[in-house]
Motif scaffolding. Structure first.
Motif, PDB file in Angstrom:
ATOM      1  N   LYS A 161      47.409 107.476  76.246  1.00 24.05           N
ATOM      2  CA  LYS A 161      48.217 107.824  77.418  1.00 24.05           C
ATOM      3  C   LYS A 161      49.675 107.457  77.193  1.00 24.05           C
ATOM      4  O   LYS A 161      50.585 108.210  77.534  1.00 24.05           O
ATOM      5  CB  LYS A 161      47.694 107.095  78.655  1.00 24.05           C
ATOM      6  N   THR A 170      51.554 109.723  74.709  1.00 20.43           N
ATOM      7  CA  THR A 170      51.810 111.095  75.138  1.00 20.43           C
ATOM      8  C   THR A 170      53.011 111.211  76.070  1.00 20.43           C
ATOM      9  O   THR A 170      53.341 112.310  76.520  1.00 20.43           O
ATOM     10  CB  THR A 170      50.574 111.669  75.851  1.00 20.43           C
ATOM     11  N   THR A 171      53.656 110.114  76.373  1.00 23.07           N
ATOM     12  CA  THR A 171      54.887 110.130  77.176  1.00 23.07           C
ATOM     13  C   THR A 171      56.015 109.529  76.358  1.00 23.07           C
ATOM     14  O   THR A 171      55.792 108.880  75.324  1.00 23.07           O
ATOM     15  CB  THR A 171      54.730 109.337  78.483  1.00 23.07           C
ATOM     16  N   GLN A 172      57.246 109.714  76.816  1.00 18.51           N
ATOM     17  CA  GLN A 172      58.407 109.151  76.133  1.00 18.51           C
ATOM     18  C   GLN A 172      58.940 107.888  76.808  1.00 18.51           C
ATOM     19  O   GLN A 172      59.938 107.323  76.369  1.00 18.51           O
ATOM     20  CB  GLN A 172      59.529 110.186  76.061  1.00 18.51           C
ATOM     21  N   VAL A 173      58.272 107.463  77.882  1.00 23.13           N
ATOM     22  CA  VAL A 173      58.766 106.306  78.635  1.00 23.13           C
ATOM     23  C   VAL A 173      58.853 105.072  77.750  1.00 23.13           C
ATOM     24  O   VAL A 173      59.837 104.329  77.765  1.00 23.13           O
ATOM     25  CB  VAL A 173      57.859 106.041  79.858  1.00 23.13           C
ATOM     26  N   TRP A 174      57.783 104.831  76.965  1.00 22.85           N
ATOM     27  CA  TRP A 174      57.760 103.637  76.119  1.00 22.85           C
ATOM     28  C   TRP A 174      58.922 103.646  75.131  1.00 22.85           C
ATOM     29  O   TRP A 174      59.506 102.580  74.846  1.00 22.85           O
ATOM     30  CB  TRP A 174      56.431 103.565  75.354  1.00 22.85           C
ATOM     31  N   THR A 198      52.192 104.835  87.617  1.00 22.93           N
ATOM     32  CA  THR A 198      52.267 106.235  87.177  1.00 22.93           C
ATOM     33  C   THR A 198      50.920 106.930  87.346  1.00 22.93           C
ATOM     34  O   THR A 198      50.858 108.119  87.681  1.00 22.93           O
ATOM     35  CB  THR A 198      52.720 106.298  85.700  1.00 22.93           C
ATOM     36  N   TYR A 227      50.639 110.332  89.707  1.00 27.67           N
ATOM     37  CA  TYR A 227      50.244 111.639  89.189  1.00 27.67           C
ATOM     38  C   TYR A 227      48.730 111.865  89.247  1.00 27.67           C
ATOM     39  O   TYR A 227      48.228 112.823  88.672  1.00 27.67           O
ATOM     40  CB  TYR A 227      50.752 111.811  87.761  1.00 27.67           C
ATOM     41  N   THR A 273      46.301 110.568  87.779  1.00 23.79           N
ATOM     42  CA  THR A 273      45.474 110.441  86.573  1.00 23.79           C
ATOM     43  C   THR A 273      44.506 109.270  86.704  1.00 23.79           C
ATOM     44  O   THR A 273      43.634 109.098  85.857  1.00 23.79           O
ATOM     45  CB  THR A 273      46.356 110.246  85.320  1.00 23.79           C
TER      46      THR A 273
END
Length: 248
Positions: free
Chosen positions: A11, A14-18, A73, A77, A79
C-alpha cells in the motif's frame, strides 16, 4: 502476520506520500545541520557537537504525519473496508501496522542520520573540530534513532483515535509544535511538560536536564519510557475503539 505486513508495505509503495515526506525529512535535517555549521563559532564545545548530531531528530514530526496518514487515509478513501475483510481481527490489523510504521520510522531515521553525518563530519573536519568521546556522538545518534522510530507508532495510534485525516494531522502537528511548548511556560502546569512527547524528546536529545525555569527533563531512559507509552497507549485505545465502531 507476514502477509499483512507485506500488504501494508505494498500500500505504501503504491503512493508517493512516503517519498515526499522522506524528502521533507532529509531537507529539514540538512537545513538544521548546515545552519549552525555555516555560522561562525556556533559549533565548538562537545555540547555544541552533541546538539548538532541530534538535528535529524526533528524529522520525528514528518514521521508522525506519515503514521497518521497510515490509518486516516484508509478511512478517507474507504480502503479500510477490504483491509478489514481480509483481516477481520482489528488487533492483528493494528499490530501489523505498528510493525510496519516502526520499520518505516527506523528507515527514515537511518537515512536522516546518514545525511547528517555526510554533511557534518567533513565540515567539522574542515573547521578543525575533532569528534571525541566527550561529544557523546553515539548517544546522540541512538537517541535520534529511537525518537524517530517511535514517532511512526505514535502517529499511527493518533490516527487510529481520530479517523478524520485533516483533523488528525492538523491537531497532531499543532500539539507537537505549539501547544506542548505553551505548556512549558504556564506556572503549575509546566511540570507536566517532561511527560509530553516533546518533553520526552527533549530529555532524550539533550544533555541539559534543566530546560526551563522550574522544569527538569527526564533522563534518557525516562524519555524513552514516556515515548513508548505515547506510542502504544493510543494505538491500543484506537484498536479498542475500532472493535465496536462501524468502519463505513
Amino acid at each position: 502476520m507476514i502477509n499483512l505486513i507485506r500488504a501494508e508495505f505494498l500500500k505504501i509503495r503504491t503512493t508517493q506520500v512516503w517519498f515526499w515526506l522522506l524528502l521533507a525529512a532529509v531537507a529539514l535535517t540538512a537545513l538544521l545541520v548546515i545552519a549552525p555549521l555555516a555560522s561562525t563559532g556556533q559549533v565548538s564545545s562537545p555540547r555544541d557537537v552533541f546538539d548538532l548530531f541530534t538535528a535529524s531528530g526533528t524529522s520525528y514530526v514528518v514521521v508522525f504525519v506519515l503514521g497518521v496518514l497510515g490509518v486516516t487515509t484508509e478511512y478517507r478513501y474507504q480502503t479500510i473496508t477490504p483491509t478489514v475483510l481480509a483481516t477481520p481481527s482489528r488487533w492483528t490489523l493494528v499490530t501489523g501496522k505498528m510493525i510496519v510504521y516502526a520499520l518505516l520510522g527506523a528507515l527514515y531515521a537511518l537515512i536522516c542520520i546518514i545525511v547528517q553525518l555526510a554533511i557534518a563530519l567533513p565540515w567539522l573536519s574542515a573547521k578543525n573540530v575533532h569528534i571525541t568521546g566527550e561529544s557523546h556522538l553515539v548517544r546522540a545518534l541512538v537517541g535520534v534513532f529511537v525518537v524517530v522510530t517511535l514517532f511512526g507508532i505514535i502517529g499511527l495510534g493518533f490516527g487510529a483515535l481520530i479517523k478524520n485525516q485533516i483533523v488528525a494531522v492538523s491537531v497532531g502537528v499543532i500539539f507537537l509544535l505549539i501547544l506542548q511548548n505553551i505548556l512549558s511556560v504556564i506556572p503549575r502546569v509546566k511540570v507536566v511538560y517532561p511527560f509530553t512527547p516533546g518533553g520526552a524528546v527533549a530529555g532524550i536529545l539533550s544533555l541539559r536536564r534543566n530546560a526551563f525555569d522550574g522544569v527538569t527533563l527526564l533522563p534518557f531512559a525516562g524519555g524513552v519510557v514516556v515515548l513508548l507509552l505515547w506510542a502504544f497507549i493510543p494505538a491500543i485505545l484506537g484498536a479498542m475503539f475500532t472493535l465496536t465502531r462501524d468502519i463505513t
